[in-house]
Design a protein around this motif. Sequence first.
Motif, PDB file in Angstrom:
ATOM      1  N   GLU A  70      41.262  37.597  53.063  1.00  0.00           N
ATOM      2  CA  GLU A  70      40.359  37.525  52.143  1.00  0.00           C
ATOM      3  C   GLU A  70      40.099  37.426  51.038  1.00  0.00           C
ATOM      4  O   GLU A  70      41.759  36.602  50.448  1.00  0.00           O
ATOM      5  N   HIS A  71      39.260  36.951  49.870  1.00  0.00           N
ATOM      6  CA  HIS A  71      39.076  35.963  48.965  1.00  0.00           C
ATOM      7  C   HIS A  71      39.523  36.761  47.660  1.00  0.00           C
ATOM      8  O   HIS A  71      39.033  37.469  47.305  1.00  0.00           O
ATOM      9  N   ILE A  72      40.706  36.773  47.055  1.00  0.00           N
ATOM     10  CA  ILE A  72      41.233  37.383  45.925  1.00  0.00           C
ATOM     11  C   ILE A  72      41.610  36.085  44.376  1.00  0.00           C
ATOM     12  O   ILE A  72      41.847  34.923  45.438  1.00  0.00           O
ATOM     13  N   PRO A  73      39.974  36.383  43.660  1.00  0.00           N
ATOM     14  CA  PRO A  73      40.026  35.082  42.770  1.00  0.00           C
ATOM     15  C   PRO A  73      41.239  34.336  41.945  1.00  0.00           C
ATOM     16  O   PRO A  73      41.756  33.438  42.421  1.00  0.00           O
ATOM     17  N   SER A  74      42.533  35.745  41.735  1.00  0.00           N
ATOM     18  CA  SER A  74      43.742  34.744  41.393  1.00  0.00           C
ATOM     19  C   SER A  74      45.172  36.659  41.263  1.00  0.00           C
ATOM     20  O   SER A  74      43.914  37.436  41.843  1.00  0.00           O
ATOM     21  N   LEU A  75      45.973  35.901  41.483  1.00  0.00           N
ATOM     22  CA  LEU A  75      46.908  36.899  40.592  1.00  0.00           C
ATOM     23  C   LEU A  75      46.327  37.882  40.287  1.00  0.00           C
ATOM     24  O   LEU A  75      46.515  39.571  40.404  1.00  0.00           O
ATOM     25  N   ALA A  76      46.015  37.959  39.164  1.00  0.00           N
ATOM     26  CA  ALA A  76      45.062  38.793  37.970  1.00  0.00           C
ATOM     27  C   ALA A  76      44.445  39.333  38.238  1.00  0.00           C
ATOM     28  O   ALA A  76      44.144  40.539  37.976  1.00  0.00           O
ATOM     29  N   GLU A  77      43.188  39.055  39.285  1.00  0.00           N
ATOM     30  CA  GLU A  77      42.635  40.072  40.326  1.00  0.00           C
ATOM     31  C   GLU A  77      43.058  41.142  41.133  1.00  0.00           C
ATOM     32  O   GLU A  77      42.149  41.577  41.636  1.00  0.00           O
ATOM     33  N   ALA A  78      44.403  40.765  41.495  1.00  0.00           N
ATOM     34  CA  ALA A  78      44.576  41.776  42.780  1.00  0.00           C
ATOM     35  C   ALA A  78      44.839  42.899  41.960  1.00  0.00           C
ATOM     36  O   ALA A  78      45.282  43.306  40.543  1.00  0.00           O
TER      37      ALA A  78
ATOM     38  N   HIS B 272      45.466  38.817  58.764  1.00  0.00           N
ATOM     39  CA  HIS B 272      45.983  38.786  56.996  1.00  0.00           C
ATOM     40  C   HIS B 272      45.980  37.574  56.589  1.00  0.00           C
ATOM     41  O   HIS B 272      45.414  37.482  55.126  1.00  0.00           O
ATOM     42  N   LEU B 273      47.206  36.147  56.546  1.00  0.00           N
ATOM     43  CA  LEU B 273      47.128  35.347  55.935  1.00  0.00           C
ATOM     44  C   LEU B 273      46.980  34.413  57.291  1.00  0.00           C
ATOM     45  O   LEU B 273      47.296  33.784  57.704  1.00  0.00           O
ATOM     46  N   MET B 274      47.415  32.771  55.159  1.00  0.00           N
ATOM     47  CA  MET B 274      47.172  31.791  56.048  1.00  0.00           C
ATOM     48  C   MET B 274      48.250  31.054  55.588  1.00  0.00           C
ATOM     49  O   MET B 274      48.544  30.540  54.419  1.00  0.00           O
TER      50      MET B 274
END
Length: 113
Positions: A45-53, A24-26
């Motif tokens: 996984e590509h999530i652009p920023s915390l605002a987009e989670a 899941h992470l690196m």
Amino acid sequence: MSDCVFCRIANHQAPARVLFEDDHLMVFHDIAPRAPVHLLVIPKEHIPSLAEASREHLELLGRLLLGVQRAAREAGIAHAFRVVTNSGEGAGQSVFHLHFHVLGGRRMAWPPG
Ligand code: AMP
């Protein structure tokens, strides 16, 4: 995303000094460290920023925070470390793939700039 440097690192298509990873992470060392220890914890996984989670990332976000804790422990800074995520260009974000900075090994000032 092929044009995202952190996606390329997560997929082993770009070099990084990796501390550990799982499905899941690196966690890897920042290329331009701002402290004696400066690690980045990213989701694969590509999530652009915390605002987009969103709620679909609930479990992943918990994994990332435990990844932060493990990173601090393995780097020997568990007694004193700072976690930062810059969300949005105005907050200083320059790589638009969610990441948590884990900083330590020196005294931290407050408030941050
Ligand atoms: P931010 O400015 O909050 O988006 O943080 C991005 C961080 O990624 C910065 O601290 C950069 O030094 C770091 N960085 C950018 N490219 C790489 C790379 N290829 N390997 C490791 N760290 C990187």
